[in-house]
Write a protein that holds these residues in place. Structure first.
Motif, mmCIF file in Angstrom:
data_model
loop_
_atom_site.group_PDB
_atom_site.id
_atom_site.type_symbol
_atom_site.label_atom_id
_atom_site.label_comp_id
_atom_site.label_asym_id
_atom_site.label_seq_id
_atom_site.Cartn_x
_atom_site.Cartn_y
_atom_site.Cartn_z
ATOM 1 N N PRO A 65 42.702 43.531 39.458
ATOM 2 C CA PRO A 65 43.768 42.928 38.644
ATOM 3 C C PRO A 65 45.165 43.365 39.073
ATOM 4 O O PRO A 65 46.144 42.664 38.804
ATOM 5 C CB PRO A 65 43.450 43.428 37.224
ATOM 6 N N LEU A 66 45.277 44.513 39.761
ATOM 7 C CA LEU A 66 46.587 45.064 40.110
ATOM 8 C C LEU A 66 47.024 44.770 41.534
ATOM 9 O O LEU A 66 48.218 44.659 41.814
ATOM 10 C CB LEU A 66 46.595 46.580 39.890
ATOM 11 N N TYR A 67 46.083 44.670 42.459
ATOM 12 C CA TYR A 67 46.457 44.528 43.858
ATOM 13 C C TYR A 67 45.362 43.825 44.651
ATOM 14 O O TYR A 67 44.214 43.680 44.187
ATOM 15 C CB TYR A 67 46.736 45.896 44.494
ATOM 16 N N THR A 68 45.745 43.401 45.857
ATOM 17 C CA THR A 68 44.794 42.874 46.830
ATOM 18 C C THR A 68 44.881 43.741 48.071
ATOM 19 O O THR A 68 45.984 43.980 48.591
ATOM 20 C CB THR A 68 45.110 41.421 47.204
ATOM 21 N N ALA A 69 43.743 44.228 48.547
ATOM 22 C CA ALA A 69 43.713 45.091 49.728
ATOM 23 C C ALA A 69 42.800 44.481 50.788
ATOM 24 O O ALA A 69 41.819 43.803 50.457
ATOM 25 C CB ALA A 69 43.225 46.488 49.357
ATOM 26 N N GLN A 70 43.149 44.732 52.041
ATOM 27 C CA GLN A 70 42.303 44.315 53.156
ATOM 28 C C GLN A 70 42.010 45.512 54.044
ATOM 29 O O GLN A 70 42.933 46.236 54.447
ATOM 30 C CB GLN A 70 42.976 43.205 53.964
ATOM 31 N N LYS A 132 35.933 44.755 35.720
ATOM 32 C CA LYS A 132 35.805 45.551 34.492
ATOM 33 C C LYS A 132 35.383 46.994 34.729
ATOM 34 O O LYS A 132 35.683 47.877 33.926
ATOM 35 C CB LYS A 132 34.816 44.879 33.547
ATOM 36 N N ALA A 133 34.686 47.243 35.819
ATOM 37 C CA ALA A 133 34.157 48.592 36.082
ATOM 38 C C ALA A 133 34.483 48.999 37.511
ATOM 39 O O ALA A 133 34.737 48.145 38.369
ATOM 40 C CB ALA A 133 32.650 48.618 35.849
ATOM 41 N N THR A 154 36.029 54.007 46.399
ATOM 42 C CA THR A 154 35.770 53.623 45.015
ATOM 43 C C THR A 154 37.057 53.065 44.422
ATOM 44 O O THR A 154 38.106 53.731 44.450
ATOM 45 C CB THR A 154 35.301 54.827 44.176
ATOM 46 N N PHE A 155 36.976 51.848 43.897
ATOM 47 C CA PHE A 155 38.142 51.155 43.355
ATOM 48 C C PHE A 155 38.032 51.057 41.837
ATOM 49 O O PHE A 155 36.937 50.933 41.280
ATOM 50 C CB PHE A 155 38.252 49.752 43.956
#
Length: 490
Positions: A65-70, A132-133, A154-155
């Motif tokens: 929900p906060l960011y997009t990472a690659q 959610k988790a 772990t995100f």
């Protein structure tokens, strides 16, 4: 000391402090302007000890929900990190030129590092959505000697925190942060630090890249990374060693001697950093002891009133209500001083040649009339630390970045229409006209100061100007109401 002279002293002190801040602003802005005018072709990049690899392989996308990472399947390094709320890309373009990206894993052994940075891995998923988790992503690769390299991330859905853990038998692994972090317009924002930042057990260290010569090493590190004014990328662990390497004229990267820990990549939001013990990444200067609780109070207000401009106005109202007894006492004292003016002049004529006797008779008159000449300035004195704490908040708190109010698009930036600074100056004049004084010449001086303040406040964050304007308006209304009450009482 007479009330008029004491008030002038306090006003002059405020003005002097504001001039210092104004000088710092123009000085730093001039430096940044000079930096931006340098041609990019003049930059040269070199790596002394960290091997590079420009290979990316396949890219694995992680969506929260906060960011997009690659992440790249080569070494499991981070090649893009986009903060959604601020539309900010934290991975510097210099990473591509150098072939070194954040969360690149290297080793104490230089030969092993060369193998690791170019190692193909297999991801546990091609795409990962964290809703959610917490969710995990694993990269696994096999070295030529048969050993297995594993990197596990772990995100978390509501945090910029990323836990990482690397494993390779018989190797001491290390984690790279950087090079650099320059987001959007942040590198042109005044008085913001850009470069390596390290917190040890003793203090927080902010380094200027242009002053670094080769390598710098730090022990007893709690967290270390790269920052700009509003954003941070850093590795956190307990009591480790970190080095800073200069890779260009004003470019650096940080090498953390840990293979597992916590990576933070996001805005310097207090509620995100504080649970990790990294809130010192927000540089509030010498007024941090007051700025931090004030920012927390603003964030509390923002939960109920989701507009920063209204929050500032509400904050002033609360402060004014709390200080109203002092304000009332101050106004009454100034009014009495005004009424005592003829008697004070009479004492000056009678004892003008005897300073000691004049002082005794003046103090005697004050006691008889129940007047404290210094009490009129107490509310203003209490506002000085609040003013400078708010200055730090509006200048450094990312929460106010891009916050709009009426015609102002960003309260963290100056009002380029100059409407608010002009209104603030006019409010100072109105407030002064409604304030009792024993010296008309002093009133003219304060009006001139209002003009000076208007010019100076034109360069300040609009949120701070809104605070001062609101404070002046409410003070003027207070003075008017108190005056009418006193007149009614005769």
């Amino acid at each position: 000391m007479e009330k008029g002279k004491f008030g002038t002293l306090i006003q002059s002190l405020i003005l002097a402090l504001l001039i210092v801040i104004g000088f710092q602003f123009f000085f730093h802005r001039g430096e940044e302007k000079k930096e931006l005018q340098k041609p990019t072709s003049a930059k040269t990049y070199s790596l002394q000890d960290v091997p590079s690899s420009k290979r990316l392989g396949e890219l694995v996308t992680v969506e929260t929900p906060l960011y997009t990472a690659q992440f790249s399947t080569v070494n499991g390094k981070l090649v893009k990190l986009t903060v959604k709320k601020y539309n900010a890309q934290l991975v510097s373009p210099i990473s591509k030129e150098l072939g070194v990206y954040p969360l690149t894993t290297v080793a104490a052994n230089p030969e092993l590092s060369k193998v690791l940075v170019d190692l193909n891995t297999t991801p546990s998923a091609k795409e990962l959505k964290v809703t959610k988790a917490p969710a995990k992503l694993t990269f696994t690769g096999k070295l030529p000697d048969g050993r297995v390299f594993k990197k596990v991330f772990t995100f978390y859905p509501n945090s910029y925190r990323i836990d990482f853990k690397t494993q390779l038998k018989g190797a001491r692994l290390q984690t790279i942060v950087g090079p650099n972090i320059k987001v959007n317009e942040a590198h042109t924002s005044r008085m913001g630090h850009i470069g390596p930042v390290i917190e040890t057990q003793e203090k927080v260290i902010r380094l200027k890249p242009e002053e670094i010569k080769g390598f710098m090493s730090f022990n007893n590190v709690l967290w270390a990374g790269e920052e700009d004014k509003y954003f941070l990328m850093a590795v956190k662990d307990t009591d480790f060693t970190a080095t800073v390497e200069k890779v260009g004229p004003k470019d650096t990267l940080v090498r953390n001697f840990v293979g597992s820990g916590i990576f933070y990549g996001g805005p310097k939001e207090l509620h995100q950093l504080e649970p990790l013990g990294m809130d010192s990444a927000i540089d509030f200067g010498i007024f941090g002891f007051l700025a931090k609780p004030l920012l927390k109070f603003f964030l509390f207000l923002h939960k109920f009133v989701p507009n920063w401009g209204l929050d500032i106005i509400l904050f002033v109202l609360i402060i004014k209500i709390l200080l109203h007894p002092l304000a009332h006492k101050s106004y009454v004292s100034m009014k009495k001083m005004q009424e005592l003016a003829p008697k004070l002049e009479e004492l000056k004529k009678r004892y003008g040649n005897d300073p000691q006797k004049l002082q005794e008779e003046t103090m005697k008159l004050y006691q008889e009339m129940g007047v404290n000449p210094a009490s009129g300035c107490l509310p203003m004195l209490l506002q000085i630390p609040i003013f400078f704490a708010l200055y730090e908040i509006f200048l450094n708190a990312v929460e106010l970045k891009g916050a709009s109010f009426l015609w102002i698009p960003d309260l963290s930036q100056p009002d380029h229409t100059y409407i608010l600074p002009v209104l603030m100056g006019l409010s100072m004049i109105v407030q002064q006209l409604l304030t009792p004084t024993t010296n008309k010449q002093q009133q003219k001086i304060f009006i001139l100061m209002a003009v000076v303040f208007t010019v100076m406040f034109a360069t300040f964050p609009a949120g701070l100007v809104l605070y001062w304007f609101t404070n002046n308006v409410i003070t003027a209304i207070q003075n008017f109401i108190i005056l009418k009450i006193l007149e009614k009482k005769g």
